[in-house]
Motif scaffolding. Structure first.
Motif, PDB file in Angstrom:
ATOM      1  N   ARG A  42       2.233  -1.008  10.417  1.00 40.98           N
ATOM      2  CA  ARG A  42       1.760  -2.167   9.671  1.00 40.98           C
ATOM      3  C   ARG A  42       0.644  -1.777   8.706  1.00 40.98           C
ATOM      4  NH1 ARG A  42       0.181  -4.996  13.689  1.00 40.98           N
ATOM      5  NH2 ARG A  42      -2.072  -5.041  13.366  1.00 40.98           N
ATOM      6  N   ILE A  46       0.386  -2.113   4.684  1.00 38.74           N
ATOM      7  CA  ILE A  46      -0.741  -2.819   4.064  1.00 38.74           C
ATOM      8  C   ILE A  46      -1.445  -1.920   3.055  1.00 38.74           C
ATOM      9  CG2 ILE A  46      -3.035  -3.775   4.544  1.00 38.74           C
ATOM     10  CD1 ILE A  46      -1.901  -4.843   7.188  1.00 38.74           C
ATOM     11  N   TYR A  59      -8.967  -4.908   4.940  1.00 35.21           N
ATOM     12  CA  TYR A  59      -8.332  -5.535   6.113  1.00 35.21           C
ATOM     13  C   TYR A  59      -9.362  -5.753   7.216  1.00 35.21           C
ATOM     14  CZ  TYR A  59      -5.005  -6.485   9.827  1.00 35.21           C
ATOM     15  OH  TYR A  59      -4.304  -7.074  10.853  1.00 35.21           O
ATOM     16  N   GLY A  79      -6.578 -10.683   8.751  1.00 36.49           N
ATOM     17  CA  GLY A  79      -5.894 -10.603   7.471  1.00 36.49           C
ATOM     18  C   GLY A  79      -6.698  -9.744   6.520  1.00 36.49           C
ATOM     19  N   GLU A  91      -1.625 -11.417   6.502  1.00 39.98           N
ATOM     20  CA  GLU A  91      -0.850 -10.205   6.197  1.00 39.98           C
ATOM     21  C   GLU A  91       0.427 -10.525   5.435  1.00 39.98           C
ATOM     22  OE1 GLU A  91      -0.020  -7.682   9.494  1.00 39.98           O
ATOM     23  OE2 GLU A  91      -2.048  -7.867  10.300  1.00 39.98           O
TER      24      GLU A  91
END
Length: 564
Positions: A42, A46, A59, A79, A91
């Protein structure tokens, strides 16, 4: 028969116990590994979005206050948030946010260059203490995505108060209009440079009388590691082009922005320790060598280091831990008074065989010392270089200094210093008493907040100044004596004041330091002479450790002199 029948049952029981034991151990490990894999995957996705985005996304696993996604309007706990415009998104909405919302423009395109710009409104997550610019009532009280905030002037407006004319109204840049570099200014200057024009004074707000743009230089590795947070807070209030991370760009490059701004008007806020301030002042000296003297800025300090003696001397406090809002810090920078700071050249010439080497040259702002305090600094730096992650707190750093000071009280590695060195003040030989250390001072504070020269008691001594071209020289009897001085139970041995100091180390190797940067030095000659002045900013609102002395020094400092 009973014993035969019990054997298979016990084997089955043993096997079941082993199976469930393995399950209880392996299952949490497998779940942890799977979660770590998913998290890493993840984060890679990102980071890929962050790299392509125009926003300065960061983040977070947990927002520090109730937050709502600017895209889906749902309440979010984790987020991303933009360090420049303050957008907050979940996200899943990151890509949509990039498409729907523009970040702060640090510089407009040439076609859009002008002398004003409209508000840049962002919806939701406004500060709870804000006030609507239309109805003057409190904003941010509703637990939902509502109300608007301009990313430049920081004005807020209720959802129901937002009218069409506000969307096109000219932005005034709010409370800090005199510190902000507007995007349209940079685009105009850029166009003029292409045309090889240098008449910048005709461009607004260059021609405005009270415009004093500020440049923020933050060292994210200093002291208590608050630099990262401060970078984001300053980027939200100012133009992000004014805010620099010194772990990514050198002060010399960052300060070239001064050449595009009004002469003698720029103010620089250094967020870091005394070492970071020295780094920036060295870069300013380089500007003088390049013939850029008219662009030299005045320097303010936000103390993030361990000792912060220069910051304390100039009224900015002994250490910052987030207790003062960033808005107040910028207000203090605007109201601060300009003063001068002496800077000194220290030349260390080796003796004997090592004399063939090129002399070491340092620049001193605070103090030079030989003896126990330099030994403590040397031991501290040696351990910090091995494990830098352990030295991220000001309290831990001071505790380590205390440990090495206590150790030296027992070992006394610097004893009989008076037999190993000779001291000359303005060419005159000084007879030394029994000492373990000598400290040469340029500023009022030493050792993390101790006024060393004035001392305690009824003995009248003139206040140490940092702009008179004089150095104060004192001696200490050891680490325990240093500790007594810091808690105001003893005075140092005052050796005198001088314009030039010469110290000869005749034998053995001794620890030395300049402004907290230590090294072990063999036989040598140390010569300290005046180098130049630095333009600093003095904040008169900050009370230091010795209120009476500080007040007297401030009054003394404001007296005009022939030199000024």
């Amino acid at each position: 028969t009973g014993s035969r029948s019990s054997t298979p049952f016990s084997v089955v029981t043993d096997h079941g116990l082993v199976f469930w034991t393995l399950c209880s151990v392996l299952l949490p490990v497998l779940i942890t590994l799977w979660c770590s894999f998913q998290r890493s995957r993840r984060q890679m996705l990102i980071r890929d979005i962050f790299r392509k985005s125009k926003h300065d996304w960061h983040y977070t696993d947990l927002f520090g206050q109730p937050s709502y996604c600017c895209v889906c309007a749902q309440h979010i706990l984790q987020g991303a948030f933009c360090n420049c415009c303050g957008l907050r998104v979940s996200e899943g909405c990151l890509k949509k946010a990039d498409q729907l919302f523009h970040c702060k423009e640090i510089m407009m395109s040439s076609s859009g260059a002008r002398s004003s710009m409209p508000h840049h409104w962002i919806r939701g997550n406004v500060p709870l203490c804000s006030c609507c610019m239309i109805c003057k009532q409190q904003c941010g009280t509703q637990p939902k995505l509502c109300d608007y905030r301009c990313v430049w002037c920081q004005y807020t407006v209720h959802d129901e108060c937002m009218v069409d004319y506000l969307k096109t109204q000219k932005c005034t840049f709010g409370e800090f209009r005199d510190l902000i570099i507007p995007p349209y200014y940079l685009s105009t200057i850029n166009q003029m440079r292409k045309e090889k024009r240098t008449d910048y004074e005709k461009v607004a707000p260059y021609c405005r009388k009270h415009w004093m743009p500020v440049i923020v230089l933050a060292n994210t590795r200093s002291g208590n590691n608050m630099g990262e947070t401060l970078l984001g807070e300053f980027k939200i209030l100012l133009n992000p082009v004014q805010v620099f991370d010194l772990s990514k760009i050198t002060p010399a490059k960052a300060l070239q922005l001064c050449t595009l701004l009004p002469c003698n008007a720029v103010r620089v806020l250094v967020c870091g320790g005394d070492g970071t301030v020295g780094w920036v002042l060295d870069a300013i000296d380089e500007m003088k060598i390049k013939g850029q003297e008219r662009y030299i800025p005045q320097v303010a300090i936000l103390p993030l280091g361990t000792g912060n003696d220069l910051s304390n001397t100039l009224g900015w406090g002994a250490g910052y831990a987030g207790e003062v809002p960033v808005e107040q810090i910028l207000q203090n920078v605007m109201e601060a008074d300009g003063i001068k700071l002496d800077r000194w050249k220290i030349q260390v010439t080796n003796k004997g065989y090592y004399n063939l080497r090129k002399p070491k040259v340092f620049t001193m702002n605070n103090y030079f010392s030989i003896g126990p305090d330099a030994l403590m600094a040397l031991n501290f730096h040696a351990h910090r270089e091995k494990t830098p992650s352990l030295f991220s707190s000001r309290i831990i750093n001071k505790a380590v200094y205390f440990f090495y000071g206590t150790k030296d009280c027992l070992v006394q590695e610097c004893k009989d210093l008076n037999k190993k060195v000779e001291l000359e003040l303005d060419g005159e030989r000084i007879e030394l008493p029994n000492l373990e250390g000598i400290i040469v001072l340029n500023i009022g504070y030493w050792g993390g907040g101790c006024r060393l020269w004035e001392g305690v008691g009824d003995e009248p001594y003139p206040l140490a100044r940092h702009d008179d071209g004089l150095l104060e020289v004192v001696g200490v009897h050891g680490s325990f004596h240093c500790a007594q001085i810091q808690v105001k139970l003893a005075n140092p041995v005052r050796l005198g004041q001088a314009h030039t100091v010469r110290l000869i180390l005749k034998s053995s190797k001794m620890p030395m330091q300049v402004d907290g940067e230590p090294w072990a030095q063999g036989p040598c000659t140390v010569t300290i002479t005046h180098k130049t002045h630095a333009l600093m900013l003095y904040h008169s609102g900050e009370q230091t450790d010795d209120d009476t002395s500080s007040s007297s020094e401030e009054d003394h400092m404001r007296e005009p002199t022939d030199e000024d």
